[in-house]
Design a protein around this motif. Structure first.
Motif, PDB file in Angstrom:
ATOM      1  N   UNK A 241       1.024  -1.194   0.101  1.00 25.48           N
ATOM      2  CA  UNK A 241       0.022  -0.104   0.035  1.00 25.48           C
ATOM      3  C   UNK A 241       0.860   1.198   0.081  1.00 25.48           C
ATOM      4  N   UNK A 242       0.647   2.051  -0.919  1.00 19.68           N
ATOM      5  CA  UNK A 242       1.352   3.357  -1.072  1.00 19.68           C
ATOM      6  C   UNK A 242       1.475   4.148   0.180  1.00 19.68           C
ATOM      7  N   UNK A 243       0.472   4.250   1.085  1.00 17.31           N
ATOM      8  CA  UNK A 243       0.630   4.976   2.224  1.00 17.31           C
ATOM      9  C   UNK A 243       1.189   4.374   3.497  1.00 17.31           C
ATOM     10  N   UNK A 244       0.788   3.251   3.616  1.00 20.71           N
ATOM     11  CA  UNK A 244       1.542   2.464   4.931  1.00 20.71           C
ATOM     12  C   UNK A 244       2.807   1.674   4.690  1.00 20.71           C
ATOM     13  N   UNK A 245       3.060   1.277   3.462  1.00 27.74           N
ATOM     14  CA  UNK A 245       4.098   0.526   3.000  1.00 27.74           C
ATOM     15  C   UNK A 245       3.814  -0.982   3.523  1.00 27.74           C
ATOM     16  N   UNK A 246       2.606  -1.234   3.698  1.00 22.61           N
ATOM     17  CA  UNK A 246       2.299  -2.714   4.025  1.00 22.61           C
ATOM     18  C   UNK A 246       2.095  -3.596   2.939  1.00 22.61           C
ATOM     19  N   UNK A 247       2.516  -4.891   2.885  1.00 18.49           N
ATOM     20  CA  UNK A 247       2.194  -5.664   1.888  1.00 18.49           C
ATOM     21  C   UNK A 247       0.821  -6.002   1.496  1.00 18.49           C
ATOM     22  N   UNK A 248       0.473  -6.040   0.366  1.00 19.34           N
ATOM     23  CA  UNK A 248      -1.019  -6.214  -0.073  1.00 19.34           C
ATOM     24  C   UNK A 248      -0.965  -7.136  -1.193  1.00 19.34           C
ATOM     25  N   UNK A 249      -2.147  -7.840  -1.394  1.00 27.47           N
ATOM     26  CA  UNK A 249      -2.080  -8.767  -2.823  1.00 27.47           C
ATOM     27  C   UNK A 249      -1.910  -8.149  -3.975  1.00 27.47           C
ATOM     28  N   UNK A 250      -1.185  -8.769  -4.804  1.00 27.53           N
ATOM     29  CA  UNK A 250      -0.940  -8.078  -6.338  1.00 27.53           C
ATOM     30  C   UNK A 250      -2.119  -7.858  -6.936  1.00 27.53           C
ATOM     31  N   UNK A 251      -2.441  -6.495  -7.293  1.00 25.59           N
ATOM     32  CA  UNK A 251      -3.820  -6.530  -8.077  1.00 25.59           C
ATOM     33  C   UNK A 251      -3.996  -7.352  -9.228  1.00 25.59           C
ATOM     34  N   UNK A 252      -5.265  -7.609  -9.538  1.00 22.53           N
ATOM     35  CA  UNK A 252      -5.899  -8.490 -10.537  1.00 22.53           C
ATOM     36  C   UNK A 252      -4.948  -8.133 -11.834  1.00 22.53           C
ATOM     37  N   UNK A 253      -4.957  -6.896 -12.344  1.00 28.91           N
ATOM     38  CA  UNK A 253      -4.710  -6.619 -13.600  1.00 28.91           C
ATOM     39  C   UNK A 253      -2.980  -6.597 -13.743  1.00 28.91           C
TER      40      UNK A 253
END
Length: 138
Positions: free
Chosen positions: A116-128
């Motif tokens: 996530x840009x704001x908190x730099x926590x890992x997120x799932x890779x976006x679908x596209x």
């Protein structure tokens, strides 16, 4: 791996400033070539919004194996493939080839973690982006 192992290529022209005092492309520029082919792919094919998107990719690991020198003026064919695709991370393999050469002048490994840009926590890779990465998985 030879050229046929890489499903995506980007031609990158070397620049005068890329050469060092030894007359070849300085090692730091190889990492720039890696970053360029990866981000060109993510922006053009995966539609990554580097300016306003909520998700960005951070490099958490990289390495380069040198086999031959590159020099200005040459065109480098940067080959890209995905070696491993996780939930929030991707491991790329890159081959840097002289124009028309079957064997790489250098090979690389580069790991992105999407956060996530704001908190730099890992997120799932976006679908596209995931769909684009799946298209170059080896």
């Amino acid at each position: 791996m030879d050229r046929s192992a890489y499903p995506h290529f980007l031609a990158i022209g070397t620049r005068w400033k890329d050469n060092d005092v030894y007359g070849h492309v300085n090692n730091v520029e190889y990492y720039s070539f890696f970053d360029t082919v990866i981000n060109e792919f993510l922006i053009r094919v995966g539609e990554l919004d580097i300016h306003r998107g909520d998700v960005i990719g951070l490099c958490v690991e990289s390495q380069c194996g040198f086999r031959q020198s590159l020099a200005f003026p040459e065109t480098v064919d940067a080959g890209l493939r995905v070696a491993k695709l996780g939930n929030s991370s991707v491991t790329y393999e890159i081959g840097l080839f002289r124009e028309g050469s079957a064997e790489p002048a250098a090979t690389g490994r580069f790991v992105h973690v999407f956060v996530n840009r704001s908190d730099r926590r890992p997120v799932p890779i976006p679908a596209g982006i995931r769909a684009a990465l799946e298209g170059i998985t080896g």
